[in-house]
Structure formats: structure tokens, C-alpha cells
Design an enzyme around this catalytic site. Structure first.
Site: not given
Length: 557
Positions: A261, A231, A303, A173
Site C-alpha cells: 500500500d 508514518d 500501489e 507506509n
């Protein structure tokens, strides 16, 4: 279930700030104060050069389906028992107070002996935080404090020799604000400007850390967790290819998969649409497809705390952590009833889920020892539930000995303390980067290894049961009851295992319908291997001590 996930989003809004290493202040108080100056660049040195701009973007040739075979059983992850390891806190081999890859390699015999067959490594790539590792500066190099690529290759080889698969934490990310591509983007380099998300003005979006837009040299960039972790612009196909090539780099070295992640944050479409967008699953699916089509026998787990079941589906990651179930387990233990666990048998596809009691993030809860106030019977009960439910169990390092949070530490830092190898700690011969677990004197590997009644022995027995009885890792299962007694079964072909768990502090008598009479039944946990003959009424009476778990197995003719 829906009310839980709605509440979870609100909790995450305030708690996930540090989940991936973010901070609301310029100084991250969890960063190691002995940070090496090797990763601190002057403004001039930080400018990208021809060499630095080619970092982590190396083209990789496609592999055939059977190349880089680790020698692990096919679909190894389906039956694996994983342990999550924070390398910095696991074992220091050179006395500098920081865990490293050589130290981890030295402990592989221990992991194999207790029954671990999978390892998830928290980020081990070069980072600017020199702590949690989620502020990545080089996606294709090892954190210098942990060792070298050669050390990592040696670790992989030794793990595979012991039948242990290895998955890496991959930060898809965001990157570090010190990453050379972001430096170029911040300097308005046309090649990399669109690799991150920029606007001319602050749009005022409120994310995990409050204001998600941060002032750069030319405009404002988006960083959901922290200004130090901008990001990636994952709508840019060049960024997607960049990440795919990084995955290939590690897969070519022999890694067995990845933990992605923060996949709920990949795509942003507005002030109220920066989390949980449908396009996130498309990106996850693209990466999962790479693992399946270009490589052999690899595993991806993601996640996504707000939408774990969606992320676990075959059009996304294929597997995801079962956030919510971990909370339900502790609530059920505290209440003496499994009623909080029951909905997950229908609301989750459990066999696709990665199960956990806790992990490195405070939003997922403190260590079990702290959540259960050190109650050993309840700690063993939590372990029994984790290790027998359908799904892939993930133990957080130290959990297997009942390790507690650290003294005088807050939030994530309290959960990321050095492993308790003995009553003195045993993590390092030098000065540790962080204080030890508060209960290291009583709960440590050395003192528990030869104690048959210890938490470690309980975990070991559960892991060995999973290894010795394949039915305990079957994807076929059903729930019978979830109250004072939690009773569910797993089966493969005509072989059945019934798991009966007493959730209360009182002895219980319970009767099982085995569906057929005159069966030869084996009790496989607590590893007594005792044989029971059923009566001709096809009912079996089970006597359970307080918080006890029993597992029986039989085959239908």
C-alpha cells in the site's frame, strides 16, 4: 501521458485522504458502529509492556528457495486472473453482519468455478479502525472480527487445493496511532522514538489530508493520510527489518505474496518532497528481493498511482497497478474510440502491470456499473478489454456480476458494500454492517450463474479463455490499431492470438493480415471454437457486432 500523471497528483492530493483509511476529522464516519470493545484500550492499557513491544518483531529463520511451496505452477502470477476481496463485505459465516475468513473459505468453489486463480485480500491484520484495516495495530495477527490465524491457515490450504494463489495487503507506509510501538514512541521511549518521524514544531507540510504534522505528547509526528495513522520512519534500518520480519511471518504461513500500500509515500525529504522520492524504489526493491531470494514463487505488486510504470520495474516492486489505464478504458468506451488506450502500449511495460477497472478507493473511480450507467454491452466491453490486454487482470469483488455502488453512502464506503450473492443480498443472516449494492435485485450471483448472456457468464468465458489458451497470458504483444477498432496481438513462439474489439455501437467489418496464407485459424472467443480457413491472400475478414470482441488464434508453420 505526462499531463495525465501531473493531473493525477493534484487529484490524489484531494482524493487520497480516504484511500488508505485516512480522515480529516477525529471520527471516521466509515468505521463500523458495532466496533468491538476488545480493540479499545484505556490510556494505561495502551502503554507498551515487554510483551507488547515484542509484537510483530519476531525473528524468523531464513527459508530455502523451495520451502513453503504452495503447489502453484511456477510463475503462477504471470497467468493469474486475480480478484480483490474486502473480507468484511464478502461473506458472513456466523450471522454477526461482518464478513469473515470462514465465510470466504465457503465461497472458494465459486471462485474456482468462474476461473479465478489469484486472490488479493484487503488488510486482514488487527486494526484500530475495524473497517478498512489500514490502521494496523498488530502486523502478525488476524482482525478478531474476521477469525483466527487457524481460520486463515485453513483458508490458505483450501485456496491452494483449488489452484488459487493468495496475496495479502501489506501496510508498509504507516501504522495505527494505537500501535504499541507508536504509543512507546509518543511517550519518548528511546527504543522506539526514532521508529516514527518527529519534529519539535509543526513544519506545516500540506499532504493528502492538509496538515501532515500532528501534535503528540512530545512534539509533532508525521502522518500523510490522517493523524490516526502515523508514518513509519523508513530511513531507520530497524524499521526496515521490522517489516521484513512481518513479511517472513506471513510467507512462512504460506502466503503467496503481497500488495504493498501507498509506496509513493515511503520516504519524506521536505515540504515538497514527501511523495515520489527515488529512495522509495530502493525500499520496494529490498522487499521484493526478500521474496525472491528467501522464498519460492512469490509475487509482489505495488500501489503507486503517481508513478505506476516506475514502480513496476525490476529495480522497484517488479509489478504495479496501471493507474491511468483504467480511466483511459472508460473514456475510450464512452467516446467509441480506443485512442486513449493506445499510448499505454508504449508508455507502460504492460506485461509487468496489474490491470484494473476499479478498486476499493474512490480516487480510482466508481464501480464500472456506475461509470457506465448500467449499460450492459459496455460493461461487457470493459471486461473484454481488461481480460485481454497484456498484464495481470484484477477484478474487484462483485464486478463480475455488475454490482453497483451502495445506496446512501459516500466515497470509499459506497464501493465497499456487501457482496450480492442473491436478490436479497445473501451476505449475512443477521444485520449487515453496511447497506447493500443498489442493484442487488437484478445483478447477483444466483440470478446470473445460469444465464448464458449475463455479465457473470461473460467474465467466466473470458477467464476460461485465459486458462485454456496460454498465448492469452504471453508477455509478447503488439498494437495494430486503436480507433473504432482496437486490434492488438499476443504471441508465444509461432502461436499468435489476435484480439479485435469493436469500440462502437455499430457493426464493423475489419480485415486482418495473418502474415501467411492457408492457415488453420480458430476463433477462441466468444468461445465458439469455430475453425476458419484463410484464403491464399493471407487476409481474413472479421465481422463484429456492436461492442463485440473476437479473438482468433493460429500457429505459423
Amino acid at each position: 501521458m505526462q499531463h495525465y500523471f501531473s493531473s493525477l497528483i493534484l487529484i490524489l492530493f484531494s482524493a487520497m485522504l480516504t484511500a488508505c483509511g485516512g480522515s480529516s476529522a477525529p471520527i471516521n464516519t466509515e468505521i463500523n458502529l458495532e466496533t468491538s470493545t476488545e480493540n479499545t484500550l484505556s490510556a494505561e492499557e495502551a502503554l507498551p509492556t515487554e510483551d507488547t513491544l515484542s509484537t510483530d518483531n519476531t525473528e524468523s529463520t531464513e527459508n530455502t528457495s523451495d520451502s513453503h511451496n504452495s503447489g502453484l505452477p511456477q510463475n503462477w502470477a504471470d497467468s493469474a486472473t486475480f480478484i480483490e476481496i474486502y473480507v468484511r463485505a464478502y461473506k458472513d459465516s456466523d450471522g454477526d453482519g461482518i464478513g469473515d475468513l470462514q465465510g470466504l473459505t465457503q465461497q472458494l468453489d465459486y471462485l474456482q468455478e468462474i476461473g479465478i486463480t489469484g486472490i488479493w485480500l484487503m488488510p486482514i491484520t488487527e486494526s484500530s479502525d475495524n473497517d478498512h484495516g489500514y490502521a494496523v495495530t498488530d502486523y502478525q495477527n488476524i482482525e478478531s472480527q474476521y477469525g483466527t490465524l487457524e481460520d486463515f491457515s485453513t483458508f490458505l490450504t483450501e485456496a491452494h487445493k483449488r489452484g488459487i494463489g493468495v496475496i495479502m495487503d501489506y501496510v508498509i507506509n504507516h501504522a495505527s496511532s494505537s500501535h504499541p510501538y507508536f504509543t512507546a514512541s509518543n511517550n519518548f521511549d528511546p527504543t522506539y522514538r526514532d521508529w516514527f518521524i518527529w519534529e519539535d514544531s509543526n513544519l506545516g507540510w500540506q499532504g493528502w489530508a492538509g496538515d501532515s504534522w500532528h501534535q503528540g505528547t512530545h512534539g509533532y509526528y508525521y502522518g500523510a493520510f490522517w493523524f490516526g495513522m502515523p508514518d513509519w520512519n523508513l530511513k531507520n534500518q530497524e524499521v526496515i527489518e521490522f517489516h521484513k520480519n512481518n513479511l517472513r511471518f506471513w510467507l512462512d504461513l504460506g502466503v503467496d505474496g503481497f500488495r504493498f500500500d501507498a509506496v509513493g509515500n515511503l520516504i519524506e525529504n521536505g515540504a515538497d518532497r514527501w511523495y515520489g522520492e527515488e529512495a522509495n524504489h530502493q525500499i520496494n526493491n529490498t522487499m521484493r528481493t526478500l521474496l525472491e531470494e528467501e522464498y519460492f514463487n512469490k509475487y509482489l505488486v505495488c500501489e503507486d498511482p503517481g508513478h505506476p510504470s516506475d514502480a513496476a520495474q525490476s529495480n522497484s516492486c517488479g509489478s504495479a497497478f496501471a493507474f491511468g489505464l483504467n480511466t483511459a478504458i472508460f473514456e475510450s468506451i464512452t467516446n467509441g474510440s480506443a485512442s486513449e488506450i493506445a499510448p499505454y502500449f508504449s508508455d507502460f511495460t504492460l506485461d509487468k502491470m496489474a490491470l484494473l477497472l476499479s478498486n476499493h478507493d474512490a480516487f480510482a473511480g466508481s464501480r464500472p456499473f456506475n461509470q457506465l450507467n448500467g449499460n450492459e454491452p459496455q460493461l461487457k466491453l470493459a471486461a473484454s478489454i481488461l481480460m485481454t490486454l497484456p498484464g495481470k487482470p484484477f477484478i474487484y469483488y462483485g464486478e463480475e456480476v455488475g454490482m453497483s455502488a451502495g445506496n446512501g453512502l459516500q466515497a470509499d464506503a459506497s464501493l465497499r458494500v456487501p457482496m450480492s450473492w442473491n436478490s436479497q443480498g445473501g451476505f449475512t443472516t443477521g444485520s449487515s454492517f453496511r447497506t447493500a449494492a443498489a442493484n442487488k435485485l437484478e445483478y447477483n450471483v444466483r440470478d446470473e450463474q445460469h444465464d448464458s448472456d449475463s455479465i457473470l457468464s461473460h467474465y467466466k468465458n473470458l477467464m476460461q479463455m485465459r486458462i485454456n489458451h496460454p498465448v492469452m497470458t504471453s508477455k509478447n504483444y503488439g498494437l495494430v490499431t486503436a480507433g473504432d477498432i482496437l486490434h492488438f496481438y499476443r504471441y508465444t513462439g509461432t502461436t499468435y492470438a489476435h484480439i479485435i474489439i469493436n469500440m462502437t455501437n455499430s457493426s464493423q467489418n475489419y480485415t486482418i493480415n495473418t502474415m501467411q496464407s492457408d492457415l488453420s485459424i480458430t476463433e477462441i472467443f466468444p468461445l465458439q471454437s469455430s475453425f476458419i480457413q484463410t484464403s491464399n491472400s493471407n487476409y481474413l475478414d472479421i465481422n463484429l457486432l456492436p461492442f463485440e470482441t473476437k479473438v482468433i488464434k493460429y500457429s505459423l508453420p
